[in-house]
Scaffold this active site. Structure first.
Site, PDB file in Angstrom:
ATOM      1  N   CYS A  76     -67.049  65.541  -8.645  1.00 22.61           N
ATOM      2  CA  CYS A  76     -66.574  66.889  -8.961  1.00 22.61           C
ATOM      3  C   CYS A  76     -66.117  67.601  -7.679  1.00 22.61           C
ATOM      4  CB  CYS A  76     -67.686  67.695  -9.617  1.00 22.61           C
ATOM      5  SG  CYS A  76     -68.308  66.933 -11.125  1.00 22.61           S
ATOM      6  N   ASN A  90     -72.808  68.917  -7.712  1.00 18.53           N
ATOM      7  CA  ASN A  90     -72.158  67.639  -7.918  1.00 18.53           C
ATOM      8  C   ASN A  90     -73.247  66.611  -8.146  1.00 18.53           C
ATOM      9  OD1 ASN A  90     -70.155  65.666  -8.004  1.00 18.53           O
ATOM     10  ND2 ASN A  90     -70.467  65.178  -5.851  1.00 18.53           N
ATOM     11  N   GLY A  91     -73.196  65.957  -9.268  1.00 21.74           N
ATOM     12  CA  GLY A  91     -74.178  64.927  -9.536  1.00 21.74           C
ATOM     13  C   GLY A  91     -74.612  64.941 -10.981  1.00 21.74           C
ATOM     14  N   GLU A  92     -75.587  64.150 -11.269  1.00 21.17           N
ATOM     15  CA  GLU A  92     -76.132  64.024 -12.613  1.00 21.17           C
ATOM     16  C   GLU A  92     -77.595  64.444 -12.600  1.00 21.17           C
ATOM     17  OE1 GLU A  92     -74.371  63.238 -15.188  1.00 21.17           O
ATOM     18  OE2 GLU A  92     -72.579  62.624 -14.117  1.00 21.17           O
ATOM     19  N   ARG A 117     -64.500  69.540 -12.922  1.00 22.87           N
ATOM     20  CA  ARG A 117     -65.460  68.616 -13.530  1.00 22.87           C
ATOM     21  C   ARG A 117     -64.863  67.241 -13.801  1.00 22.87           C
ATOM     22  NH1 ARG A 117     -67.680  69.024 -19.614  1.00 22.87           N
ATOM     23  NH2 ARG A 117     -69.228  67.382 -19.463  1.00 22.87           N
TER      24      ARG A 117
END
Length: 81
Positions: A2, A75-77, A51
């Site tokens: 992102c 940014n990330g999960e 995104r």
């Protein structure tokens, strides 16, 4: 991956998150997040986020995220959700 853009000014931001400068920055980051974008601002801070949807493709994963008066963009999960 992102794209994230932001600004903090403790004296107060003179333009809302729809300001042309923030929109231009998001446009330049569009290749990093082609699946959507969002903005958020208050009187001192603004966030912009592009995104890249990989795991959660729903609108619930849109950023910046706001809950209980707090706002975050990252940014990330989130694992083990």
């Amino acid at each position: 991956m992102c794209g994230i853009v932001g600004r903090v000014d403790l004296r107060g931001i003179d333009q809302p998150a729809t300001a042309p400068g923030l929109r231009r920055a998001l446009d330049r980051l569009s290749r990093r997040g082609p699946d959507g974008n969002g903005t958020w601002s208050d009187s001192r801070c603004m966030f912009g986020h592009t995104r890249l949807a990989i795991i959660d493709l729903s609108d619930a994963a849109r950023q910046p995220m706001v809950r209980d008066g707090l706002t975050i963009t990252f940014n990330g999960e989130i694992y083990n959700y």
